[in-house]
Enzyme design. Structure first.
Site, PDB file in Angstrom:
ATOM      1  N   MET A  32       0.840  -1.201   0.000  1.00  0.00           N
ATOM      2  CA  MET A  32       0.000   0.000   0.000  1.00  0.00           C
ATOM      3  C   MET A  32       0.876   1.253   0.000  1.00  0.00           C
ATOM      4  O   MET A  32       0.384   2.357   0.287  1.00  0.00           O
ATOM      5  CB  MET A  32      -0.947  -0.016   1.193  1.00  0.00           C
ATOM      6  CG  MET A  32      -1.899  -1.210   1.125  1.00  0.00           C
ATOM      7  SD  MET A  32      -3.421  -0.980   2.049  1.00  0.00           S
ATOM      8  CE  MET A  32      -2.797  -0.817   3.693  1.00  0.00           C
ATOM      9  N   HIS A  39       9.234  -3.404   3.568  1.00  0.00           N
ATOM     10  CA  HIS A  39       8.901  -3.644   2.161  1.00  0.00           C
ATOM     11  C   HIS A  39      10.168  -3.967   1.367  1.00  0.00           C
ATOM     12  O   HIS A  39      10.158  -4.836   0.492  1.00  0.00           O
ATOM     13  CB  HIS A  39       8.243  -2.410   1.544  1.00  0.00           C
ATOM     14  CG  HIS A  39       6.962  -1.972   2.179  1.00  0.00           C
ATOM     15  ND1 HIS A  39       6.866  -0.818   2.914  1.00  0.00           N
ATOM     16  CD2 HIS A  39       5.727  -2.526   2.193  1.00  0.00           C
ATOM     17  CE1 HIS A  39       5.606  -0.663   3.336  1.00  0.00           C
ATOM     18  NE2 HIS A  39       4.904  -1.693   2.925  1.00  0.00           N
ATOM     19  N   GLN A 155      -2.960 -12.042   7.262  1.00  0.00           N
ATOM     20  CA  GLN A 155      -3.053 -11.764   5.829  1.00  0.00           C
ATOM     21  C   GLN A 155      -2.314 -12.847   5.037  1.00  0.00           C
ATOM     22  O   GLN A 155      -2.817 -13.357   4.031  1.00  0.00           O
ATOM     23  CB  GLN A 155      -2.437 -10.395   5.535  1.00  0.00           C
ATOM     24  CG  GLN A 155      -2.242 -10.099   4.064  1.00  0.00           C
ATOM     25  CD  GLN A 155      -1.831  -8.664   3.843  1.00  0.00           C
ATOM     26  OE1 GLN A 155      -2.679  -7.773   3.863  1.00  0.00           O
ATOM     27  NE2 GLN A 155      -0.560  -8.409   3.647  1.00  0.00           N
TER      28      GLN A 155
END
Ligand code: AMP
Length: 284
Positions: A32, A39, A155
């Site tokens: 996102m 990341h 997730q």
């Protein structure tokens, strides 16, 4: 080569098709945005294992259960693209919401019991939104391998179930959580914390470490472990432990007795910011 920034599905698909025709293995890192070293770790794994690396940056409205959180979510596209160039990313795909959802979707993915506890119990519809956008992105990108952080353990579990249930031809690679020196898991939301909140934020990690310590020392009662871990969170009006649960690492169901590897997972509100974290815990 600078990273190519694409915001429309059609040219993105053409670029991917060309890479695939050239025999390249495609690695995909969905994000996102507001990219940080967590990341970057995912991208580094993809870079090592694949020939063509794609990062998507899409703040998916479907997975936000609170409008205010969606509006306040940090956005930093130019910095993100610079970071991706430094990491050797081939393409950043950053569609607008209208490109991904020209009309509200009439088909969505219903996620079953793997989403029943932890964040799933506190964020209605969140994992439906996650599974739906991940399925869309997988169909657009058709990656060989996709990379997800263990920080978002539920997730990751939802995505593994999605891939299994729908026979999706993609390998899902989990990547260990990247932390600050004091243990706080890196998160795009950490930037919202003021100095005092930042200090309080580590109590989530400290609580999970306490759960892990208790379990390693022989505690088998999840409720007792939970209470001991929760006691680590300071009594302070600015923090509130939303949940801390001991679950099995695959199905994410609460365990009655801790007699094998379990996942201790928690969510902590610090001011108006919600943080999550988890640790795997092995019994004595
Ligand atoms: P997000 O942009 O927060 O949706 O995260 C995109 C991906 O990065 C997800 O697979 C996250 O699990 C992963 N991620 C986020 N923070 C971290 C971290 N601290 N360490 C490892 N992976 C992370």
């Amino acid at each position: 080569m600078p990273t190519q920034l694409i915001d429309l599905i059609a040219p993105f698909r053409e670029r991917l098709a060309a890479a695939r025709r050239a025999g390249m293995r495609i690695g995909f890192v969905p994000t996102m945005g507001a990219l940080h070293a967590g990341h970057a770790r995912l991208v580094e794994c993809a870079r090592r294992e694949c020939d063509f690396v794609v990062v998507s940056i899409f703040v998916n409205p479907l997975q936000f259960d609170r409008q205010a959180d969606l509006e306040r979510y940090p956005r930093a596209l130019q910095d993100d693209v610079r970071r991706c160039t430094a990491l050797g990313v081939d393409v950043v795909f950053a569609p607008a919401a209208g490109e991904m959802y020209p009309t509200p979707p009439s088909c969505v993915i219903e996620v079953g019991r793997v989403a029943a506890h932890l964040c799933g119990a506190h964020r209605p519809g969140h994992f439906r939104g996650v599974a739906t956008v991940v399925l869309k992105l997988f169909h657009i990108v058709q990656p060989d391998r996709a990379y997800f952080g263990e920080k978002d353990a539920q997730q990751l579990a939802v995505v593994r179930h999605l891939v299994r249930d729908f026979n999706l031809p993609v390998h899902i690679q989990g990547v260990p959580t990247v932390r600050e020196d004091d243990g706080l898991a890196l998160s795009s939301r950490n930037g919202r914390l003021d100095a005092q909140e930042r200090r309080l934020a580590t109590s989530l990690y400290n609580a999970l470490v306490e759960a892990r310590r208790q379990i390693a020392e022989g505690a088998t009662n999840p409720a007792a472990v939970r209470d001991a871990a929760a006691a680590v969170v300071p009594r302070d009006g600015r923090v509130r432990l939303e949940y801390l649960e001991i679950v099995d690492p695959e199905q994410l169901q609460p365990v009655e007795r801790i007699d094998r590897r379990v996942l201790a997972a928690g969510a902590l509100w610090v001011g108006s910011t919600r943080l999550i974290d988890n640790l795997l815990c092995d019994p004595k």
